[in-house]
Design an enzyme around this catalytic site. Structure first.
Site, PDB file in Angstrom:
ATOM      1  N   HIS A  43      38.547  36.436  40.322  1.00  0.00           N
ATOM      2  CA  HIS A  43      39.861  37.057  39.686  1.00  0.00           C
ATOM      3  C   HIS A  43      40.539  37.911  40.889  1.00  0.00           C
ATOM      4  O   HIS A  43      41.564  38.592  40.572  1.00  0.00           O
ATOM      5  CB  HIS A  43      39.757  38.215  38.560  1.00  0.00           C
ATOM      6  CG  HIS A  43      38.765  39.308  39.038  1.00  0.00           C
ATOM      7  ND1 HIS A  43      37.314  39.274  39.331  1.00  0.00           N
ATOM      8  CD2 HIS A  43      39.117  40.651  39.250  1.00  0.00           C
ATOM      9  CE1 HIS A  43      37.159  40.633  39.712  1.00  0.00           C
ATOM     10  NE2 HIS A  43      38.110  41.392  39.597  1.00  0.00           N
TER      11      HIS A  43
HETATM   12  C1  UD1 Z   1      40.932  45.361  37.715  1.00  0.00           C
HETATM   13  C2  UD1 Z   1      40.517  46.107  38.708  1.00  0.00           C
HETATM   14  C3  UD1 Z   1      39.162  45.261  39.256  1.00  0.00           C
HETATM   15  C4  UD1 Z   1      38.141  44.864  38.481  1.00  0.00           C
HETATM   16  C5  UD1 Z   1      38.916  44.041  37.337  1.00  0.00           C
HETATM   17  C6  UD1 Z   1      38.047  43.515  36.084  1.00  0.00           C
HETATM   18  C7  UD1 Z   1      42.080  47.653  39.913  1.00  0.00           C
HETATM   19  C8  UD1 Z   1      42.638  47.776  41.170  1.00  0.00           C
HETATM   20  N1  UD1 Z   1      41.251  46.408  39.657  1.00  0.00           N
HETATM   21  O1  UD1 Z   1      41.573  44.236  38.021  1.00  0.00           O
HETATM   22  O2  UD1 Z   1      38.593  46.267  40.247  1.00  0.00           O
HETATM   23  O3  UD1 Z   1      37.249  44.137  38.893  1.00  0.00           O
HETATM   24  O4  UD1 Z   1      39.952  44.957  36.555  1.00  0.00           O
HETATM   25  O5  UD1 Z   1      38.798  42.788  35.321  1.00  0.00           O
HETATM   26  O6  UD1 Z   1      41.997  48.589  39.114  1.00  0.00           O
HETATM   27  N2  UD1 Z   1      45.707  41.508  32.029  1.00  0.00           N
HETATM   28  C9  UD1 Z   1      45.701  41.093  30.804  1.00  0.00           C
HETATM   29  N3  UD1 Z   1      45.095  41.653  29.628  1.00  0.00           N
HETATM   30  C10 UD1 Z   1      44.349  42.977  30.249  1.00  0.00           C
HETATM   31  C11 UD1 Z   1      44.259  43.386  31.095  1.00  0.00           C
HETATM   32  C12 UD1 Z   1      45.183  42.873  32.288  1.00  0.00           C
HETATM   33  O7  UD1 Z   1      46.247  39.906  30.469  1.00  0.00           O
HETATM   34  O8  UD1 Z   1      43.651  43.459  29.067  1.00  0.00           O
HETATM   35  C13 UD1 Z   1      46.237  40.740  33.192  1.00  0.00           C
HETATM   36  C14 UD1 Z   1      47.719  41.083  33.454  1.00  0.00           C
HETATM   37  O9  UD1 Z   1      48.678  40.279  33.930  1.00  0.00           O
HETATM   38  C15 UD1 Z   1      47.620  42.175  34.553  1.00  0.00           C
HETATM   39  C16 UD1 Z   1      46.720  41.523  35.430  1.00  0.00           C
HETATM   40  O10 UD1 Z   1      45.594  40.900  34.417  1.00  0.00           O
HETATM   41  O11 UD1 Z   1      48.799  42.326  35.350  1.00  0.00           O
HETATM   42  C17 UD1 Z   1      45.721  42.290  36.360  1.00  0.00           C
HETATM   43  O12 UD1 Z   1      45.214  43.469  35.399  1.00  0.00           O
HETATM   44  P1  UD1 Z   1      44.969  44.855  36.497  1.00  0.00           P
HETATM   45  O13 UD1 Z   1      44.291  45.729  35.325  1.00  0.00           O
HETATM   46  O14 UD1 Z   1      46.007  45.238  37.135  1.00  0.00           O
HETATM   47  O15 UD1 Z   1      43.780  44.362  37.522  1.00  0.00           O
HETATM   48  P2  UD1 Z   1      42.699  43.507  37.464  1.00  0.00           P
HETATM   49  O16 UD1 Z   1      42.900  42.196  38.347  1.00  0.00           O
HETATM   50  O17 UD1 Z   1      42.304  43.225  35.906  1.00  0.00           O
END
Ligand code: UD1
Length: 366
Positions: A202
């Protein structure tokens, strides 16, 4: 003693639960659980709270997804409002996600001390958002709870007063140890061949570039010829696979079983019974070491060197050739020889709670 524990994203829950449960048993503590809302899908958030026996959060800030600046700023602003309304004696944050650094900053600016669970880890790679979050959170924390010896050295090098630093072990491993017996008994959530490799991917550096992702897929497909892959896909990765037109190819590949994200117990079961793990996650490197499953980490560095020193992990970055060679090497190692740190004994949460109570009884301080 008013204490708020902050959680926000998937990897926070298993690190927070043992500390929260241990503090619940301490007399004189008034605990609140606050969810920033960084992760919000059921399988990225609520299912973990339920499985780990954490209560529904007392507060949810509902920040959701966004750019780093926006997400961090939303937590900062909303958590500040929360603290102004409900002043606390201590705020506990865990790990290295955007919610961690933002909550720590809001707290310390309001002169509320911060305790950081999983402190001191450093990858040395400042392009990694989590590395910035770790450095900043540690620099703001009054209590730094460290999982492995490298963390103590890193903090000393950065000039952190050693009286703040506590090598307590790994609270995420407390959760693993609590659930391992259940996990070993429970059937896997999907049908898989007896010998499979578990994949998680991811990290933006791996999934946001078409060329990089293409190379990783090529390596995966080759490994899948001898060791079929089970791949629960993070929402971000699914989006990228679809955008680059790779989704159908992966979905139809005979050696790859795609799945949605799993809850904690099912995912731990998949890890425990895997022959190999291919990942770019942080925490999974540690979980697999304890479960004695070899890991290939698709990163150039790790903030968890104890997993490499212990013989259970190898770094390959996204280079397809290195991934293939790494998988071969790790499949040849004997998991019984892996070295697991002594303090990863299931008692770290209790140690954290004891230190916190002592700190607050002595009057706290920034
Ligand atoms: C975040 C953490 C990362 C961790 C990961 C675990 C930061 C900088 N990164 O990354 O360290 O390893 O979580 O998963 O905080 N999304 C969904 N549903 C959700 C959450 C996110 O669809 O419930 C999608 C959205 O499109 C979003 C993308 O995932 O934009 C990224 O989510 P985000 O929380 O920004 O970062 P992660 O890549 O999940």
């Amino acid at each position: 003693m008013k204490i708020t524990m902050v959680v926000g994203a998937r990897p926070n829950f298993m690190k927070a639960a043992p500390v929260f449960h241990a503090l619940e048993k301490c007399e004189g503590t008034e605990l609140s659980l606050l969810h920033t809302g960084q992760h919000y899908d059921r399988m990225m958030s609520d299912s973990f709270l339920e499985e780990l026996g954490l209560r529904a959060p007392d507060v949810n800030l509902g920040v959701g997804s966004g750019s780093h600046g926006k997400q961090t700023a939303e937590v900062l602003s909303k958590f500040e409002s929360y603290l102004l309304e409900s002043p606390q004696d201590l705020v506990i944050v865990a790990g290295d996600v955007n919610s961690t650094v933002a909550a720590a900053l809001a707290s310390v600016k309001l002169h509320t001390p911060v305790a950081h669970v999983e402190s001191g880890l450093r990858s040395g790679d400042r392009r990694m958002p989590e590395e910035i979050n770790r450095i900043l959170t540690d620099s703001m924390s009054a209590m730094l709870f460290v999982t492995e010896p490298s963390g103590v050295k890193n903090l000393a090098r950065e000039g952190v007063d050693s009286s703040r630093v506590h090598l307590v072990g790994n609270t995420m491993i407390d959760t693993l140890k609590r659930f391992e017996p259940v996990v070993r008994e429970k059937p896997l959530p999907i049908e898989l061949p007896s010998k499979y490799a578990l994949v998680t991917l991811h990290r933006p550096s791996n999934v946001d570039s078409q060329e990089t992702l293409r190379g990783i897929l090529d390596a995966f497909f080759e490994i899948a010829e001898t060791t079929p892959l089970c791949w629960p896909v993070h929402p971000r990765t699914r989006k990228q696979l679809e955008t680059f037109g790779f989704w159908e190819e992966v979905e139809n590949h005979p050696g790859v079983v795609l799945a949605p994200p799993f809850g904690y117990v099912d995912f731990l079961g998949l890890t425990a019974k895997a022959r190999l793990v291919l990942t770019d996650s942080g925490g999974i490197q540690e979980e697999a070491l304890v479960l004695r499953v070899p890991v290939v980490t698709l990163r150039e560095n790790t903030e968890r060197p104890v997993t490499i020193d212990g013989g259970g992990n190898i770094l390959t970055g996204p280079d397809p050739e290195k991934i293939r060679a790494g998988a071969k090497e790790m499949l040849s190692r004997d998991p019984a020889s892996f070295q697991i740190p002594e303090t990863w004994d299931g008692q770290a949460g209790e140690r954290v709670a004891r230190e916190i109570v002592e700190f607050l009884q002595a009057g706290g301080g920034l």
